[in-house]
Motif scaffolding. Structure first.
Motif, PDB file in Angstrom:
ATOM      1  N   GLY A 101      32.611  37.516  47.530  1.00  0.00           N
ATOM      2  CA  GLY A 101      32.969  37.074  47.051  1.00  0.00           C
ATOM      3  C   GLY A 101      32.259  38.337  45.097  1.00  0.00           C
ATOM      4  N   LEU A 102      31.704  38.850  45.456  1.00  0.00           N
ATOM      5  CA  LEU A 102      30.964  39.245  44.146  1.00  0.00           C
ATOM      6  C   LEU A 102      30.535  40.908  43.927  1.00  0.00           C
ATOM      7  CD1 LEU A 102      27.928  36.358  43.509  1.00  0.00           C
ATOM      8  CD2 LEU A 102      30.153  36.498  42.235  1.00  0.00           C
ATOM      9  N   ARG A 103      31.075  41.192  42.844  1.00  0.00           N
ATOM     10  CA  ARG A 103      31.010  42.418  42.809  1.00  0.00           C
ATOM     11  C   ARG A 103      30.278  42.738  41.200  1.00  0.00           C
ATOM     12  NH1 ARG A 103      35.785  41.600  44.587  1.00  0.00           N
ATOM     13  NH2 ARG A 103      36.507  41.633  42.877  1.00  0.00           N
ATOM     14  N   LEU A 104      29.656  43.627  41.289  1.00  0.00           N
ATOM     15  CA  LEU A 104      29.331  44.565  40.446  1.00  0.00           C
ATOM     16  C   LEU A 104      29.322  45.723  39.449  1.00  0.00           C
ATOM     17  CD1 LEU A 104      27.353  43.912  37.530  1.00  0.00           C
ATOM     18  CD2 LEU A 104      24.780  45.192  38.456  1.00  0.00           C
ATOM     19  N   SER A 105      30.339  46.194  38.694  1.00  0.00           N
ATOM     20  CA  SER A 105      30.864  46.932  37.865  1.00  0.00           C
ATOM     21  C   SER A 105      30.748  47.770  36.813  1.00  0.00           C
ATOM     22  CB  SER A 105      32.770  46.986  37.693  1.00  0.00           C
ATOM     23  OG  SER A 105      32.756  48.325  37.610  1.00  0.00           O
ATOM     24  N   GLY A 106      29.463  48.618  36.683  1.00  0.00           N
ATOM     25  CA  GLY A 106      28.958  49.172  35.781  1.00  0.00           C
ATOM     26  C   GLY A 106      28.305  47.339  35.158  1.00  0.00           C
ATOM     27  N   SER A 107      28.269  47.105  33.873  1.00  0.00           N
ATOM     28  CA  SER A 107      27.768  46.318  33.309  1.00  0.00           C
ATOM     29  C   SER A 107      28.765  44.725  33.443  1.00  0.00           C
ATOM     30  CB  SER A 107      26.887  46.471  31.624  1.00  0.00           C
ATOM     31  OG  SER A 107      28.233  46.776  31.386  1.00  0.00           O
ATOM     32  N   VAL A 108      29.410  45.082  34.450  1.00  0.00           N
ATOM     33  CA  VAL A 108      30.345  43.220  34.708  1.00  0.00           C
ATOM     34  C   VAL A 108      29.773  42.804  36.034  1.00  0.00           C
ATOM     35  CG1 VAL A 108      32.780  42.538  34.229  1.00  0.00           C
ATOM     36  CG2 VAL A 108      32.221  44.967  32.929  1.00  0.00           C
ATOM     37  N   LEU A 109      29.745  41.881  35.703  1.00  0.00           N
ATOM     38  CA  LEU A 109      30.465  41.005  36.925  1.00  0.00           C
ATOM     39  C   LEU A 109      30.886  40.466  37.436  1.00  0.00           C
ATOM     40  CD1 LEU A 109      28.091  40.303  39.841  1.00  0.00           C
ATOM     41  CD2 LEU A 109      27.835  38.257  38.188  1.00  0.00           C
ATOM     42  N   GLU A 110      32.041  40.754  38.447  1.00  0.00           N
ATOM     43  CA  GLU A 110      33.372  40.083  38.915  1.00  0.00           C
ATOM     44  C   GLU A 110      32.592  39.004  39.805  1.00  0.00           C
ATOM     45  OE1 GLU A 110      35.486  43.597  39.900  1.00  0.00           O
ATOM     46  OE2 GLU A 110      35.878  44.491  37.945  1.00  0.00           O
ATOM     47  N   ILE A 111      33.924  37.822  40.108  1.00  0.00           N
ATOM     48  CA  ILE A 111      33.934  37.235  40.454  1.00  0.00           C
ATOM     49  C   ILE A 111      35.002  36.671  40.879  1.00  0.00           C
ATOM     50  CG2 ILE A 111      33.588  34.785  41.329  1.00  0.00           C
ATOM     51  CD1 ILE A 111      31.027  34.767  38.563  1.00  0.00           C
ATOM     52  N   ASP A 112      35.121  36.633  42.850  1.00  0.00           N
ATOM     53  CA  ASP A 112      36.537  36.540  42.825  1.00  0.00           C
ATOM     54  C   ASP A 112      36.880  34.554  42.427  1.00  0.00           C
ATOM     55  OD1 ASP A 112      36.961  39.297  44.153  1.00  0.00           O
ATOM     56  OD2 ASP A 112      36.483  38.295  46.234  1.00  0.00           O
ATOM     57  N   SER A 113      38.082  34.844  42.115  1.00  0.00           N
ATOM     58  CA  SER A 113      38.626  33.050  41.231  1.00  0.00           C
ATOM     59  C   SER A 113      40.124  33.304  40.925  1.00  0.00           C
ATOM     60  CB  SER A 113      37.940  33.000  40.939  1.00  0.00           C
ATOM     61  OG  SER A 113      38.428  32.093  39.878  1.00  0.00           O
ATOM     62  N   SER A 114      40.555  32.193  41.365  1.00  0.00           N
ATOM     63  CA  SER A 114      41.978  31.971  40.760  1.00  0.00           C
ATOM     64  C   SER A 114      42.162  31.934  39.196  1.00  0.00           C
ATOM     65  CB  SER A 114      42.357  30.976  41.458  1.00  0.00           C
ATOM     66  OG  SER A 114      42.264  29.914  41.147  1.00  0.00           O
ATOM     67  N   GLU A 115      40.786  31.535  38.391  1.00  0.00           N
ATOM     68  CA  GLU A 115      41.108  31.453  37.213  1.00  0.00           C
ATOM     69  C   GLU A 115      40.168  32.746  36.725  1.00  0.00           C
ATOM     70  OE1 GLU A 115      37.931  29.419  33.795  1.00  0.00           O
ATOM     71  OE2 GLU A 115      37.794  29.223  35.917  1.00  0.00           O
ATOM     72  N   ASP A 116      41.136  32.828  35.214  1.00  0.00           N
ATOM     73  CA  ASP A 116      41.147  34.717  34.829  1.00  0.00           C
ATOM     74  C   ASP A 116      40.187  33.974  34.027  1.00  0.00           C
ATOM     75  OD1 ASP A 116      41.194  36.868  33.603  1.00  0.00           O
ATOM     76  OD2 ASP A 116      43.436  36.403  33.076  1.00  0.00           O
ATOM     77  N   ARG A 117      39.182  34.625  33.543  1.00  0.00           N
ATOM     78  CA  ARG A 117      38.437  34.315  32.305  1.00  0.00           C
ATOM     79  C   ARG A 117      37.221  35.092  31.987  1.00  0.00           C
ATOM     80  NH1 ARG A 117      33.272  29.649  33.246  1.00  0.00           N
ATOM     81  NH2 ARG A 117      32.875  29.325  31.070  1.00  0.00           N
ATOM     82  N   ASP A 118      37.589  35.478  31.256  1.00  0.00           N
ATOM     83  CA  ASP A 118      36.265  36.864  30.971  1.00  0.00           C
ATOM     84  C   ASP A 118      34.650  35.731  30.431  1.00  0.00           C
ATOM     85  OD1 ASP A 118      37.047  39.592  31.293  1.00  0.00           O
ATOM     86  OD2 ASP A 118      38.243  39.262  30.483  1.00  0.00           O
ATOM     87  N   VAL A 119      33.219  36.073  30.502  1.00  0.00           N
ATOM     88  CA  VAL A 119      32.673  35.415  30.183  1.00  0.00           C
ATOM     89  C   VAL A 119      31.943  37.097  29.499  1.00  0.00           C
ATOM     90  CG1 VAL A 119      30.314  34.493  30.425  1.00  0.00           C
ATOM     91  CG2 VAL A 119      32.491  33.266  31.743  1.00  0.00           C
ATOM     92  N   HIS A 120      31.332  36.219  28.473  1.00  0.00           N
ATOM     93  CA  HIS A 120      30.635  37.987  27.454  1.00  0.00           C
ATOM     94  C   HIS A 120      29.164  36.965  27.100  1.00  0.00           C
ATOM     95  CE1 HIS A 120      33.702  40.478  26.499  1.00  0.00           C
ATOM     96  NE2 HIS A 120      34.575  39.739  26.380  1.00  0.00           N
TER      97      HIS A 120
END
Length: 329
Positions: A173-192
Motif C-alpha cells: 500500500g505504499l507508492r512514490l509519485s514524484g516526491s510524494v509518498l502515498e499510503i493507502d489509508s482511510s484517513e485523508d491526511r497530507d504531511v509536509h
C-alpha cells in the motif's frame, strides 16, 4: 507525505528499536481482534496485563494512534521517560485533545494530565514502567534481534536498489509519485515534511497500515510492520545453531556484521588478532554470507541477505553479540 530534496537526503533507519513506541503499539494490539497472528498472544496478555499499566488503555486506542508525547524515539526506558516528562504543556494538551476526539474517553485522569498535575504524571510514569516490565522486558532480546536483521536488510536494499524501492517495499500500500509518498489509508491526511527528514522504524508488534508521527522537534517517524512479527519469531534457545554450524568465533563475526564493520573493529570487539579476523571474514565471504569493500587502508564488511537469513531466526549470545534489554532504571 510530501518530501523536499532535503527530506529525501534525510531519510534514515532508526538505529535501535524504540521501547516506548513498541509499548504503545503492544497496548494497541491487546485491544484488537482482527489479526490472527497475534490472537494467542493477545489472549495470554489480556490475562497477565499489569494492573499498574492499565491507565495506558485510557490513552492508546486500538488504532495505535495514541499521544505522540508518549512514544518518542529512545534507546531505553529512562531516556524515553525523560522526553515524555519534559513535553511542553501545549503539546500535551493538543495531543490529548486529538486522541480524545478520536474516541479515547475524557477521564478525570487524562484531564489532570492535560493540566500537568504532578500526581497524574506520576501515575503515567508508573504505568509505562509496569507496561515495559510486563510486556516488553521478557521478549526484548527477540525484538532486538529481529530489529537488527530487518535494519541490515533494509540498508542493503537502499544501497542496491535506491530509496524508491526501499520506501515502497516497506509494506503493502505504499507508492512514490514524484516526491510524494502515498499510503493507502482511510484517513485523508497530507504531511509536509518541510525539511525535517524522516526516520523509518519497524515494529515487532504492529501489523496495520504505516503510522506517521510528526513531532515538535526532530524528524517525522514512519512506523511500519516488521517483516517477521514478534509472535512468529522463534523462542530464544540456549544452543546457538549458527555457532554449531560455523564455529563460535565465526558465528560471532557474522552476528556483528548485521552492522558494517572493519576488520580492525572485529578484531577489537572479539579480542582476536587482526589476521584471525581477516581469516574469518575471508571464509564468510567465500560462503557468500558477507560482502567486503576496501576504502583506503580499511576493509569494510557487512552481511549479505543470505547471511542475514542464517542468523535472523536466532539470538546470538556468544562473545560477539549480547542482546540486552534497554536500561530500565
Amino acid at each position: 507525505m510530501h518530501f523536499t530534496l532535503e527530506d529525501l537526503l534525510r531519510v534514515t533507519l532508526a538505529p535501535t528499536p524504540a521501547p516506548l513506541t513498541e509499548l504503545v503499539l503492544a497496548t494497541a494490539v491487546v485491544q484488537r481482534q482482527d489479526n490472527p497472528v497475534f490472537s494467542r498472544w493477545r489472549q495470554r496478555t489480556l490475562q497477565t496485563f499489569p494492573r499498574a499499566a492499565r491507565p495506558l488503555l485510557e490513552l492508546v486506542p486500538p488504532t495505535g494512534k495514541g499521544p505522540l508525547f508518549l512514544d518518542p524515539l529512545s534507546r531505553g526506558i529512562d531516556d524515553g521517560l525523560d522526553q515524555v516528562l519534559s513535553s511542553s504543556a501545549d503539546f500535551v494538551r493538543a495531543d490529548l485533545k486529538r486522541v480524545c476526539a478520536a474516541g479515547r474517553p475524557l477521564t478525570l485522569w487524562t484531564t489532570h494530565l492535560a493540566q500537568r498535575d504532578h500526581d497524574a504524571w506520576q501515575v503515567l510514569q508508573g504505568s509505562v514502567r509496569a507496561g515495559y516490565a510486563g510486556l516488553l522486558a521478557p521478549v526484548w532480546d527477540r525484538i532486538t534481534s529481529g530489529f537488527e536483521a530487518e535494519r541490515a536488510w533494509r540498508a542493503q536494499i537502499l544501497a542496491r536498489d535506491g530509496i524508491r524501492t526501499m520506501l515502497t517495499g516497506l509494506t503493502h500500500g505504499l507508492r512514490l509519485s514524484g516526491s510524494v509518498l502515498e499510503i493507502d489509508s482511510s484517513e485523508d491526511r497530507d504531511v509536509h515534511l518541510a525539511g525535517r527528514g524522516l526516520t523509518l522504524l519497524p515494529s515487532a508488534f504492529w501489523s496495520g497500515r504505516p503510522l506517521v508521527g510528526v513531532y515538535p522537534h526532530g524528524p517525522a517517524v514512519l512506523v511500519y510492520p516488521a517483516v517477521t512479527p514478534l509472535t512468529l519469531r522463534e523462542e530464544p534457545s540456549t544452543a546457538d545453531p549458527v555457532a554449531a554450524l560455523l564455529g563460535r568465533t565465526r558465528a560471532a563475526v557474522l552476528a556483528l556484521l548485521t552492522r558494517q564493520r572493519t576488520t580492525t573493529d572485529l578484531a577489537r570487539e572479539l579480542d582476536i588478532s587482526k589476521s584471525s579476523a581477516s581469516e574469518h571474514t575471508k571464509a564468510l565471504r567465500q560462503a557468500r554470507l558477507i560482502v567486503s569493500q576496501r576504502e583506503g587502508k580499511a576493509v569494510w564488511h557487512t552481511c549479505t541477505p543470505l547471511g542475514l537469513g542464517l542468523i535472523a531466526p536466532t539470538t546470538a549470545t556468544g562473545q560477539g553479540r549480547q542482546l540486552d534489554a534497554p536500561p530500565a532504571g
